[in-house]
Design a protein around this motif. Structure first.
Motif, PDB file in Angstrom:
ATOM      1  N   UNK A 383       0.830  -1.205   0.000  1.00 15.75           N
ATOM      2  CA  UNK A 383       0.000   0.000   0.000  1.00 15.75           C
ATOM      3  C   UNK A 383       0.865   1.256   0.000  1.00 15.75           C
ATOM      4  N   UNK A 384       1.975   1.203   0.706  1.00 14.30           N
ATOM      5  CA  UNK A 384       2.886   2.340   0.727  1.00 14.30           C
ATOM      6  C   UNK A 384       3.488   2.590  -0.650  1.00 14.30           C
ATOM      7  N   UNK A 385       3.724   1.516  -1.401  1.00 20.05           N
ATOM      8  CA  UNK A 385       4.242   1.615  -2.768  1.00 20.05           C
ATOM      9  C   UNK A 385       3.128   1.845  -3.792  1.00 20.05           C
ATOM     10  N   UNK A 386       1.879   1.787  -3.321  1.00 21.20           N
ATOM     11  CA  UNK A 386       0.701   1.862  -4.185  1.00 21.20           C
ATOM     12  C   UNK A 386       0.702   0.736  -5.238  1.00 21.20           C
ATOM     13  N   UNK A 387       1.162  -0.429  -4.824  1.00 23.07           N
ATOM     14  CA  UNK A 387       0.956  -1.617  -5.639  1.00 23.07           C
ATOM     15  C   UNK A 387      -0.546  -1.910  -5.650  1.00 23.07           C
ATOM     16  N   UNK A 388      -1.156  -1.722  -4.487  1.00 23.62           N
ATOM     17  CA  UNK A 388      -2.604  -1.650  -4.349  1.00 23.62           C
ATOM     18  C   UNK A 388      -2.943  -0.247  -3.858  1.00 23.62           C
ATOM     19  N   UNK A 389      -4.101   0.240  -4.231  1.00 20.80           N
ATOM     20  CA  UNK A 389      -4.480   1.614  -3.888  1.00 20.80           C
ATOM     21  C   UNK A 389      -5.062   1.671  -2.477  1.00 20.80           C
ATOM     22  N   UNK A 390      -4.433   2.442  -1.582  1.00 17.65           N
ATOM     23  CA  UNK A 390      -5.001   2.589  -0.237  1.00 17.65           C
ATOM     24  C   UNK A 390      -6.169   3.568  -0.262  1.00 17.65           C
TER      25      UNK A 390
END
Length: 581
Positions: A383-390
């Motif tokens: 989430x911090x890398x926005x691999x998935x959208x927080x």
């Protein structure tokens, strides 16, 4: 027509070259259509006894000129179209790879590697064949028919005979209407099964070492054989339908020839047309049979390519679930990192992986993240890398909501080293310098030394030029992790995330790497995710996760003061493990 937009856009962009190629093919067909007329004239001349030696030579030169001219015009036209087809293939594969790089993790989690490769290989090739062979053969066939009909009018062939002879060919549009959609549907089934077979092959080959060590080769063969059997069944369904369609077209052509022989032969015997005109008619009808069969082949090809084009279009139309917002701004620096009531569940999952996570990482601090397997540690990093959208507003970097910054600027400032870091099948130096292709060998060696990999690499005969096998199989598990760590350190990121990236190294090596990290990362932010407490006990703060929630926070010494806490429990278990090792 929307499904053909990718194709029509390309044709529109290159319309001048396609127009030139089509004109050349049309001219070549016009030239070739002179052949039966000339042969008819030769026949009449020979029958009347009016054609001498000079006439035979003259007509021979005319026939030679027709052959040479046809070959030149058709050859250049076909080469131009084939070249454009290859360019389309190149550009489309580039678009597909670009789309792969844009799509988020949730897309790839549902797709096998083999299926993705099928887009690049099978589908693009199928479409390329349609706009290469398809355009060439369609143009050639259509204008060959037109040229033959026009020349028949100027060859002394009665109009009534022409109409009667071509009458059987009127059934072709009905055949196309019936067979076309059915061939397209079965072609789609073939492409889907080919994708599944490619996926199965990739999986079985990738796991061949596991297959051998467990001695279950027959099981692997059976699994792959089942996917091959599905492809075979789908292709046989398609072949049966295509064969029936392709057989019907030459049958109609042959039927047309039979009618012309009966009617034309009768008219010739009763002097209602010359023998030369009859010979010309039979040649023209024979020349029409080839294009008619070609049209059938092209229709089959177009239906198959249409199915492939649909798949490619659906892929290119996929909207990434993680993407830059319209007003996204670049992230200038990392600064502090704040998690604010972060709650998250994966797509299509009914359970929350993280629940109400709130803590802050001050700039320049080292924070450890520890917990049991499945507690949400890696999810937090993704989430911090926005691999998935927080969720919006739940993660802020340098007081900016990360959903409002550009992906490129965010990820460039973060170095992420996962547990199973992927290594490419190039040499070691190239893998370490992945983020900086201009890096010198000295810089690569420094990064390798920090990751305690330098000694191992120097022991290889080719040193840093040692080429790795697929996924870095040349190296041991610990060496692969240290190579990935060296790659992360080489980037010199403002934020370094180590996601259990020292799990395969021994305790002594781990301690040496941690000492190097403390020295090299002074004043820089580091997030260490681990199962082993030894990896995080030096951190400025340790966050303990349990079932997606924060169970404890504090330094190593503070957390050990709570003997009933999860951290102290994990510490005792690991210490007992070390004593029994």
């Amino acid at each position: 027509m929307k499904s053909f937009r990718l194709l029509t856009d390309y044709l529109r962009t290159n319309k001048k070259l396609y127009l030139l190629a089509v004109i050349l093919i049309i001219v070549s067909n016009g030239i070739l259509a002179l052949l039966p007329k000339v042969l008819g004239e030769v026949t009449d001349g020979l029958k009347a006894g009016e054609l001498g030696q000079n006439g035979i030579v003259r007509y021979s030169l005319v026939l030679l000129a027709i052959a040479v001219s046809y070959g030149a015009f058709f050859g250049i036209g076909q080469f131009t179209i084939m070249k454009l087809g290859r360019r389309f293939e190149f550009l489309t594969r580039g678009k597909i790879f670009t789309q792969f790089s844009r799509l988020a993790e949730d897309f790839f989690s549902k797709q096998g590697t083999g299926k993705l490769l099928s887009y690049v290989m099978n589908d693009v090739t199928s479409v390329r064949e349609a706009i290469s062979f398809g355009v060439t053969q369609t143009t050639n066939a259509v204008f060959m028919v037109i040229s033959c009909v026009v020349m028949m009018l100027f060859s002394g062939i009665p109009l009534t005979l022409m109409l009667v002879s071509v009458c059987p060919l009127a059934a072709i549009p009905f055949l196309v209407t019936y067979f076309g959609p059915r061939i397209r549907q079965r072609s789609m089934s073939v492409q889907e099964n080919l994708a599944s077979m490619t996926e199965s092959a990739d999986e079985q080959i990738g796991g061949i070492r596991v297959t051998k060590t467990f001695a279950i080769e027959p099981t692997a063969q059976s699994r792959f054989g089942a996917s091959v059997e599905q492809v075979k069944g789908a292709q046989l369904h398609l072949v049966r339908l295509s064969s029936l369609f392709q057989a019907a077209l030459p049958f109609l052509g042959a039927l047309s020839l039979v009618v012309s022989l009966l009617v034309g032969g009768y008219m010739t015997l009763h002097d209602k047309m010359t023998l030369g005109s009859f010979v010309a008619l039979t040649f023209y009808l024979r020349m029409l049979t080839g294009p008619l069969q070609t049209i059938g082949n092209v229709i089959n090809m177009m239906q198959r390519s249409g199915a492939s084009l649909d798949r490619v279009n659906r892929l290119l139309a996929q909207i990434p679930s993680v993407r830059d917002q319209e007003n996204a701004r670049p992230l200038r620096r990392v600064g502090s990192i704040e998690f604010n009531h972060l709650t998250f569940s994966y797509p299509d999952s009914g359970e929350y992986s993280l629940k109400d996570i709130s803590f802050k990482i001050p700039q320049g601090h080292t924070v450890g993240l520890i917990g049991r397997t499945g507690s949400g540690k890696t999810t937090l990093a993704k989430l911090l890398l926005r691999i998935y959208e927080p969720p919006a507003g739940t993660i802020r970097v340098n007081q900016q909501d990360i959903t409002g910054v550009t992906l490129e600027s965010l990820r460039r400032k973060i170095g992420y080293v996962p547990q199973d870091g992927f290594l490419f099948s190039t040499d070691i130096a190239d893998n370490i310098a992945f983020s900086d292709r201009s890096a010198s060998l000295d810089q690569v060696q420094i990064a390798a030394d920090q990751a305690l990999l330098l000694e191992s690499v120097n022991s290889f005969p080719e040193g840093f030029q040692t080429r790795l096998g697929e996924r870095g199989v040349t190296l041991s598990g610990g060496q692969r992790q240290r190579a990935s760590l060296a790659r992360g350190l080489m980037k010199k990121p403002e934020l370094l995330i180590l996601d259990d990236s020292m799990s395969a190294v021994d305790a002594v090596t781990e301690a040496g790497i941690l000492n190097n990290l403390v020295r090299e990362r002074t004043g820089k932010t580091t997030l260490i995710i681990a199962h082993r407490i030894s990896s995080v006990q030096h951190a400025d703060e340790i966050v303990v996760l349990d079932q997606g929630r924060i169970a404890q926070r504090g330094t190593h010494d503070q957390l050990l003061r709570d003997p009933d806490g999860l951290y102290a429990s994990l510490y005792r278990i690991q210490q007992e493990g070390l004593q029994h090792a």
